[in-house]
Design a protein around this motif. Structure first.
Motif, PDB file in Angstrom:
ATOM      1  N   SER A 168      13.712  18.185  -4.108  1.00 35.56           N
ATOM      2  CA  SER A 168      12.378  18.655  -4.520  1.00 35.56           C
ATOM      3  C   SER A 168      11.463  18.690  -3.302  1.00 35.56           C
ATOM      4  N   PHE A 169      10.797  19.829  -3.124  1.00 34.15           N
ATOM      5  CA  PHE A 169       9.833  19.938  -2.033  1.00 34.15           C
ATOM      6  C   PHE A 169       8.582  19.142  -2.370  1.00 34.15           C
ATOM      7  N   LEU A 170       8.016  18.489  -1.353  1.00 35.25           N
ATOM      8  CA  LEU A 170       6.823  17.676  -1.526  1.00 35.25           C
ATOM      9  C   LEU A 170       5.584  18.492  -1.168  1.00 35.25           C
ATOM     10  N   VAL A 203      13.756  11.282   2.386  1.00 34.86           N
ATOM     11  CA  VAL A 203      12.858  12.421   2.573  1.00 34.86           C
ATOM     12  C   VAL A 203      13.223  13.092   3.888  1.00 34.86           C
ATOM     13  N   LEU A 204      13.405  14.414   3.818  1.00 30.87           N
ATOM     14  CA  LEU A 204      13.649  15.223   4.999  1.00 30.87           C
ATOM     15  C   LEU A 204      12.331  15.781   5.515  1.00 30.87           C
ATOM     16  N   SER A 205      12.203  15.864   6.849  1.00 25.46           N
ATOM     17  CA  SER A 205      11.007  16.423   7.477  1.00 25.46           C
ATOM     18  C   SER A 205      11.433  17.432   8.532  1.00 25.46           C
ATOM     19  N   GLY A 206      10.672  18.515   8.638  1.00 25.97           N
ATOM     20  CA  GLY A 206      10.977  19.505   9.663  1.00 25.97           C
ATOM     21  C   GLY A 206      10.301  20.820   9.378  1.00 25.97           C
ATOM     22  N   PRO A 207      10.606  21.852  10.155  1.00 25.96           N
ATOM     23  CA  PRO A 207      10.009  23.165   9.930  1.00 25.96           C
ATOM     24  C   PRO A 207      10.300  23.664   8.525  1.00 25.96           C
ATOM     25  N   ALA A 208       9.299  24.257   7.890  1.00 25.25           N
ATOM     26  CA  ALA A 208       9.452  24.703   6.509  1.00 25.25           C
ATOM     27  C   ALA A 208      10.573  25.721   6.358  1.00 25.25           C
ATOM     28  N   PHE A 255       0.841  -1.189   0.000  1.00 25.67           N
ATOM     29  CA  PHE A 255       0.000   0.000   0.000  1.00 25.67           C
ATOM     30  C   PHE A 255       0.880   1.243   0.000  1.00 25.67           C
ATOM     31  N   ASP A 256       0.615   2.129  -0.944  1.00 22.36           N
ATOM     32  CA  ASP A 256       1.408   3.343  -1.090  1.00 22.36           C
ATOM     33  C   ASP A 256       1.033   4.352  -0.011  1.00 22.36           C
ATOM     34  N   GLY A 257       1.913   5.351   0.156  1.00 25.54           N
ATOM     35  CA  GLY A 257       1.641   6.451   1.067  1.00 25.54           C
ATOM     36  C   GLY A 257       1.323   7.719   0.296  1.00 25.54           C
ATOM     37  N   LEU A 258       1.416   8.854   0.983  1.00 27.31           N
ATOM     38  CA  LEU A 258       1.056  10.118   0.341  1.00 27.31           C
ATOM     39  C   LEU A 258       2.053  10.558  -0.714  1.00 27.31           C
ATOM     40  N   PRO A 274       6.964  21.327   4.555  1.00 22.87           N
ATOM     41  CA  PRO A 274       7.744  20.755   5.643  1.00 22.87           C
ATOM     42  C   PRO A 274       8.409  19.425   5.308  1.00 22.87           C
ATOM     43  N   MET A 275       8.356  19.001   4.022  1.00 24.96           N
ATOM     44  CA  MET A 275       9.015  17.755   3.620  1.00 24.96           C
ATOM     45  C   MET A 275       9.655  17.944   2.252  1.00 24.96           C
ATOM     46  N   ALA A 276      10.813  17.321   2.066  1.00 26.75           N
ATOM     47  CA  ALA A 276      11.520  17.435   0.789  1.00 26.75           C
ATOM     48  C   ALA A 276      12.200  16.112   0.463  1.00 26.75           C
ATOM     49  N   ALA A 277      12.138  15.726  -0.800  1.00 24.70           N
ATOM     50  CA  ALA A 277      12.794  14.507  -1.276  1.00 24.70           C
ATOM     51  C   ALA A 277      14.211  14.845  -1.741  1.00 24.70           C
ATOM     52  N   ILE A 278      15.180  14.046  -1.305  1.00 24.26           N
ATOM     53  CA  ILE A 278      16.589  14.250  -1.656  1.00 24.26           C
ATOM     54  C   ILE A 278      17.126  12.955  -2.258  1.00 24.26           C
ATOM     55  N   THR A 279      17.754  13.046  -3.411  1.00 23.76           N
ATOM     56  CA  THR A 279      18.418  11.886  -3.987  1.00 23.76           C
ATOM     57  C   THR A 279      19.880  12.218  -4.241  1.00 23.76           C
TER      58      THR A 279
END
Length: 340
Positions: free
Chosen positions: A214-216, A189-194, A7-10, A156-161
């Protein structure tokens, strides 16, 4: 065939969620399910009262054709969960060979519902309604306690590769940002204050050398200690959610996303959902590897609706197992038949 349900997530959700739900819940065979989940959303909002989102969550109106605004994480999460639950309805058509289930982030809750194995339609609709109430209320609470965006035009989340987990952890140390998801060896994926994420984006350490950022669209920093208050707030809301089965009711192994383990040995399934979605980091490579090895699966049966969980699972597993999409029955074929 031994099937691991996925099952996928957001991360895979987008503008297609509401149109996909309209098509799915517009089918006559899904009328009872549609009624149950729409009433569950209404009940959650009525319970939340002044705490409910200012714009509401008019799921039934969206299904009837009203164009939704850009979905925040509450609306997108509820739509994602409803889509996944619809595909779990008992049909009486037989066994899909399931030997376990695994959900990426918010997809964990659908995996838990799958593992509870409700076979009577009335039993499943009660379970689905309670699950929708849990997801809706918890996502609203997460918005209430999450760090404010402070007018930063990012999220508040960003994908990093392009970086390993250790390299990324060193670069964010002391910034208030955490590595919330490890999706693959060099995909995180990074999470934290925008505002903290926006400052990191401008750091020269993240420029060049194959690093992509890229910001999510998420409006909640999932998988961060900052959301720890969500757990106690939702525990206080559980009377509005309704009774929830204990782990010993799981008919299938349900694999955690934060560590290689089976939730049949957990203490409480609601706590697992709350901690794994909101407060704990996800280690997807370890979770996928353990789930496949422990269940001895020969295929991954992907419930989607997005492609993120499948894509990262493929990257982690290579060619070790087969991946198949869930086949949902389409509408009746009303094309005229040729004359004989």
């Amino acid at each position: 065939m031994r099937s691991l349900l996925l099952f996928d997530g957001l991360g895979g959700a987008g503008d297609s969620l509401v149109p996909a739900l309209r098509a799915l819940l517009g089918r006559p065979e899904n009328a009872s399910f549609r009624h149950a989940v729409c009433r569950a959303v209404d009940a959650a909002l009525e319970y939340l009262g002044p705490d409910a989102p200012a714009s509401g969550l008019p799921l039934e109106k969206w299904l009837d054709g009203l164009d939704p605004p850009p979905l925040d994480s509450t609306a997108a999460g509820v739509c994602l969960h409803v889509h996944q639950l619809c595909g779990l309805q008992p049909t009486g058509r037989g066994d899909d060979g399931a030997v376990g289930a695994l959900g990426h982030s918010l997809g964990l809750q659908a995996a838990i519902v799958a593992g509870l194995g409700a076979v009577r339609p009335d039993e499943f609709l009660r379970l689905a309604a309670a699950s929708v109430r849990l997801v809706a209320i918890s996502l609203v609470r997460a918005h209430q306690v999450g760090p404010p965006a402070d007018d930063v035009p990012t999220g508040p989340m960003a994908a990093i590769t392009g970086l390993t987990r250790d390299e990324l952890a060193r670069r964010v140390e002391g910034t208030g940002v955490v590595v919330g998801l490890v999706n693959a060896p060099t995909a995180h994926v990074l999470s934290g204050p925008a505002d903290a994420l926006a400052a990191l984006r401008d750091d020269p350490a993240f420029d060049g050398n194959g690093v992509r950022w890229s910001f999510l669209p998420n409006t909640v920093p999932f998988h961060t200690p900052a959301l720890a208050p969500v757990v106690e707030r939702v525990r206080a809301d559980l009377d509005a959610v309704g009774p929830w089965p204990a782990p010993d009711r799981l008919a299938l192994p349900i694999y955690a996303g934060d560590a290689p383990r089976d939730l049949r040995a957990a203490d409480d399934l609601v706590d697992e959902y709350l901690h794994q979605v909101f407060t704990r980091p996800i280690d997807w490579p370890a979770a996928v590897d353990h789930a496949v090895a422990d269940s001895r699966t020969t295929r991954v049966l992907d419930h989607g609706p997005g492609a993120g969980a499948r894509r990262f699972a493929r990257e982690c597993l290579g060619a070790r197992v087969r991946f198949d999409p869930v086949r949902r029955p389409g509408p009746p074929d009303r094309r005229p038949r040729p004359a004989r």
